[in-house]
Design a protein around this motif. Sequence first.
Motif, PDB file in Angstrom:
ATOM      1  N   PRO A  12       0.777  -1.225  -0.195  1.00 40.71           N
ATOM      2  CA  PRO A  12      -0.011  -0.024  -0.038  1.00 40.71           C
ATOM      3  C   PRO A  12       0.989   1.212  -0.121  1.00 40.71           C
ATOM      4  CG  PRO A  12      -0.923  -1.642   1.631  1.00 40.71           C
ATOM      5  CD  PRO A  12       0.459  -1.949   0.999  1.00 40.71           C
ATOM      6  N   ALA A  13       1.999   1.085   0.870  1.00 43.61           N
ATOM      7  CA  ALA A  13       2.860   2.578   0.699  1.00 43.61           C
ATOM      8  C   ALA A  13       3.482   2.883  -0.622  1.00 43.61           C
ATOM      9  CB  ALA A  13       4.027   2.083   1.789  1.00 43.61           C
ATOM     10  N   ALA A  14       3.789   1.698  -1.059  1.00 41.74           N
ATOM     11  CA  ALA A  14       4.374   1.717  -2.625  1.00 41.74           C
ATOM     12  C   ALA A  14       3.191   2.233  -3.488  1.00 41.74           C
ATOM     13  CB  ALA A  14       4.973   0.441  -3.239  1.00 41.74           C
ATOM     14  N   ILE A  15       2.215   1.840  -3.650  1.00 48.04           N
ATOM     15  CA  ILE A  15       1.098   2.218  -4.337  1.00 48.04           C
ATOM     16  C   ILE A  15       0.843   3.638  -4.105  1.00 48.04           C
ATOM     17  CG2 ILE A  15      -1.405   2.074  -5.052  1.00 48.04           C
ATOM     18  CD1 ILE A  15      -0.924  -1.119  -4.108  1.00 48.04           C
ATOM     19  N   SER A  16       0.789   4.236  -3.030  1.00 50.72           N
ATOM     20  CA  SER A  16       0.450   5.417  -2.612  1.00 50.72           C
ATOM     21  C   SER A  16       1.595   6.264  -3.113  1.00 50.72           C
ATOM     22  CB  SER A  16       0.107   5.669  -1.118  1.00 50.72           C
ATOM     23  OG  SER A  16      -0.054   7.077  -0.757  1.00 50.72           O
ATOM     24  N   PHE A  17       2.803   5.884  -3.019  1.00 46.36           N
ATOM     25  CA  PHE A  17       3.744   6.898  -3.308  1.00 46.36           C
ATOM     26  C   PHE A  17       3.885   7.208  -4.825  1.00 46.36           C
ATOM     27  CE2 PHE A  17       8.328   7.503  -4.727  1.00 46.36           C
ATOM     28  CZ  PHE A  17       8.485   8.713  -4.150  1.00 46.36           C
ATOM     29  N   VAL A  18       3.826   6.028  -5.680  1.00 42.00           N
ATOM     30  CA  VAL A  18       3.827   6.202  -7.161  1.00 42.00           C
ATOM     31  C   VAL A  18       2.609   7.038  -7.403  1.00 42.00           C
ATOM     32  CG1 VAL A  18       5.098   4.142  -7.807  1.00 42.00           C
ATOM     33  CG2 VAL A  18       2.761   4.139  -7.669  1.00 42.00           C
ATOM     34  N   ASN A  19       1.469   6.695  -6.929  1.00 43.79           N
ATOM     35  CA  ASN A  19       0.236   7.610  -7.318  1.00 43.79           C
ATOM     36  C   ASN A  19       0.404   9.095  -7.022  1.00 43.79           C
ATOM     37  OD1 ASN A  19      -1.037   5.495  -8.416  1.00 43.79           O
ATOM     38  ND2 ASN A  19      -2.104   5.021  -6.182  1.00 43.79           N
ATOM     39  N   HIS A  20       1.213   9.449  -6.006  1.00 42.37           N
ATOM     40  CA  HIS A  20       1.614  10.850  -5.834  1.00 42.37           C
ATOM     41  C   HIS A  20       3.085  11.477  -6.356  1.00 42.37           C
ATOM     42  CE1 HIS A  20      -1.059   9.870  -2.316  1.00 42.37           C
ATOM     43  NE2 HIS A  20      -1.453  11.318  -2.279  1.00 42.37           N
ATOM     44  N   PRO A  22       4.719  11.191  -9.965  1.00 38.45           N
ATOM     45  CA  PRO A  22       4.757  10.647 -11.295  1.00 38.45           C
ATOM     46  C   PRO A  22       6.039  10.322 -11.812  1.00 38.45           C
ATOM     47  CG  PRO A  22       4.407  12.793 -11.336  1.00 38.45           C
ATOM     48  CD  PRO A  22       4.076  12.410  -9.901  1.00 38.45           C
ATOM     49  N   GLU A  23       6.996  10.657 -11.265  1.00 35.19           N
ATOM     50  CA  GLU A  23       8.415  10.292 -11.761  1.00 35.19           C
ATOM     51  C   GLU A  23       8.888   9.232 -11.401  1.00 35.19           C
ATOM     52  OE1 GLU A  23      11.462  13.613 -11.986  1.00 35.19           O
ATOM     53  OE2 GLU A  23       9.955  14.648 -10.727  1.00 35.19           O
ATOM     54  N   ALA A  46      -1.923  -4.003 -12.474  1.00 34.34           N
ATOM     55  CA  ALA A  46      -1.698  -3.485 -13.791  1.00 34.34           C
ATOM     56  C   ALA A  46      -1.038  -2.163 -13.624  1.00 34.34           C
ATOM     57  CB  ALA A  46      -2.919  -3.635 -14.520  1.00 34.34           C
ATOM     58  N   HIS A  47      -0.600  -1.875 -12.439  1.00 32.99           N
ATOM     59  CA  HIS A  47      -0.082  -0.356 -12.487  1.00 32.99           C
ATOM     60  C   HIS A  47       1.264  -0.248 -13.247  1.00 32.99           C
ATOM     61  CE1 HIS A  47       1.247   3.327 -10.931  1.00 32.99           C
ATOM     62  NE2 HIS A  47       0.457   3.716 -10.354  1.00 32.99           N
ATOM     63  N   PRO A  48       1.206   0.736 -14.372  1.00 34.05           N
ATOM     64  CA  PRO A  48       2.355   0.592 -15.579  1.00 34.05           C
ATOM     65  C   PRO A  48       3.731   1.159 -14.534  1.00 34.05           C
ATOM     66  CG  PRO A  48       1.203   2.832 -15.538  1.00 34.05           C
ATOM     67  CD  PRO A  48       0.374   1.828 -14.536  1.00 34.05           C
ATOM     68  N   ARG A  49       3.834   1.386 -13.357  1.00 29.08           N
ATOM     69  CA  ARG A  49       5.193   2.161 -12.685  1.00 29.08           C
ATOM     70  C   ARG A  49       5.311   1.173 -11.510  1.00 29.08           C
ATOM     71  NH1 ARG A  49       4.709   6.792 -10.794  1.00 29.08           N
ATOM     72  NH2 ARG A  49       2.512   7.103 -11.545  1.00 29.08           N
ATOM     73  N   PHE A 311      13.967   8.117  -2.877  1.00 26.81           N
ATOM     74  CA  PHE A 311      13.620   8.742  -4.103  1.00 26.81           C
ATOM     75  C   PHE A 311      14.303  10.182  -4.033  1.00 26.81           C
ATOM     76  CE2 PHE A 311      10.972  11.825  -6.564  1.00 26.81           C
ATOM     77  CZ  PHE A 311      10.980  11.208  -7.748  1.00 26.81           C
ATOM     78  N   GLU A 312      14.134  10.966  -2.982  1.00 27.44           N
ATOM     79  CA  GLU A 312      14.896  12.242  -3.020  1.00 27.44           C
ATOM     80  C   GLU A 312      16.374  12.143  -3.081  1.00 27.44           C
ATOM     81  OE1 GLU A 312      13.174  14.007   0.642  1.00 27.44           O
ATOM     82  OE2 GLU A 312      11.248  14.602  -0.742  1.00 27.44           O
ATOM     83  N   ALA A 313      17.046  11.177  -2.389  1.00 27.69           N
ATOM     84  CA  ALA A 313      18.363  10.786  -2.687  1.00 27.69           C
ATOM     85  C   ALA A 313      18.868  10.573  -3.884  1.00 27.69           C
ATOM     86  CB  ALA A 313      18.790   9.838  -1.602  1.00 27.69           C
ATOM     87  N   ALA A 314      17.941   9.663  -4.835  1.00 34.13           N
ATOM     88  CA  ALA A 314      18.283   9.188  -6.062  1.00 34.13           C
ATOM     89  C   ALA A 314      18.192  10.443  -6.985  1.00 34.13           C
ATOM     90  CB  ALA A 314      17.592   8.248  -6.554  1.00 34.13           C
TER      91      ALA A 314
END
Length: 343
Positions: A12-20, A22-23, A46-49, A311-314
Motif C-alpha cells: 500500500p505504501a508503494a502504491i500510494s507513493f507512485v500515485n503521488h 509521477p516520476e 496492472a500499474h504501469p510503474r 527517491f529524493e536521494a536518488a
Amino acid sequence: MGGDHGPSVTIPAAISFVNHEPEAELILVGLEEVILAELKKHKADAHPRLSVVHASEQITMDDPLEVALRRKKDSSMRVAIELVKDGKAQASVSAGNTGALMAVSRYVLKTMAGVDRPAICSILPNQKGGPTYMLDLGANVDCEPHHLHQFAIMGSVLVSAMEGIARPSIGLLNVGTEDIKGNDVVKATAKLLQADHERGALNFHGNVEGNDIFKGTADIVVCDGFVGNVTLKAIEGMARFFSSVMTSEFKRNPLTMLGALIAGGAMRAMKSRLNPSRYNGASLLGLRGLVIKSHGGADAYSYEWAIRRAFEAAKNDVQAHLSTMIAELMPRTPVQEEPSSTT
C-alpha cells in the motif's frame, strides 16, 4: 517482505507513493505470488510503474547474520540490493532486519574507499524548522575516534547534497559542551574534527548536548551507534507519549474538549510536525549504492516516507556527491575493521 507487517504495509505504501510521484518507478522484490495478490487486492496489479521481481526467500527479524549472508542467497533483501549493484535500481528500501541489511549491503555493494564502517543516518525535526541529521543510529556500537571522524565526513557530504548547504555545521554529541568533558574517544574525535575545521575541510561547531538536537544548534550530530540508537528510540517514545497525553487530556471533560475544538488547527499542525512517522527512513552511508532502512514496525504512512527518502536521494544524485567528496575528504586509516554488532 520485511518488517513487522511485510506486504500488507509495504505494498500500500508503494502504491500510494507512485500515485503521488509521477516520476517514480518502483520494483517490488519478494514472493511474486504474495506481492501480486496484495497488488490485486488494492486494484494495482496492472500499474504501469510498479513491477515485480521474484525472490524465493526472505530474511526474518531474528535470522543470524550467517543465515542472511550464506544460506539465503535468494532473499528479497539481497535481490533488491543486487538490483542496485547492477544499476537496475537507483536505491533499495527495506524494513527488514537491520543487522542483516547492513551485512548484506556491505557484502554486495562494498564500502567506499577510505570508509571502515558504514553508518546509519536519519533526520529529526528542530525548532528552526529544518532537519537535524544524526549518525550513527545503531550500526556501530563500539567506535574509535577515526570512525566518528568518518561519520562526520559522510554526514557533511549527505547534508550538503540533500539540503544544499555548502558547509553544514557538525556537532559532536557529548555530556557537556566544554572541551574537557566526555570520554577519551569523544575527546580524540573532537581534535580530529577541529583539525579539519582549521584547514577548511569541515565546519565543526564543537561539542553539543542532547537538547541541541532539537534546538538545531548544528546541522549534523555525530555519535556512536549505541548512544545514537538509544537516543533515537527515546525520542520516538517521548513523541508518542506526548501525543497520547495530549489526546487524553483534551478528552478529559467538556471544557477541555471545547479547548481542543478551538485549538484544533494548531494541534493538528503540531501533531503532524512532530509525528515520528514523517522522519522514517535512514540512510546507510558509506556504501557504493543507496540503501534506506525503514523502521521494522512502520505502518504504510511511515513506510511511504522511507520510500520518499530514497527517491529524493536518488533524484539529488546523492551517491555521486558522496563518492566524489568522500574520496577527497576521507583520510586513509591503516586498519580496515569488520563492523561491530548491530541493533
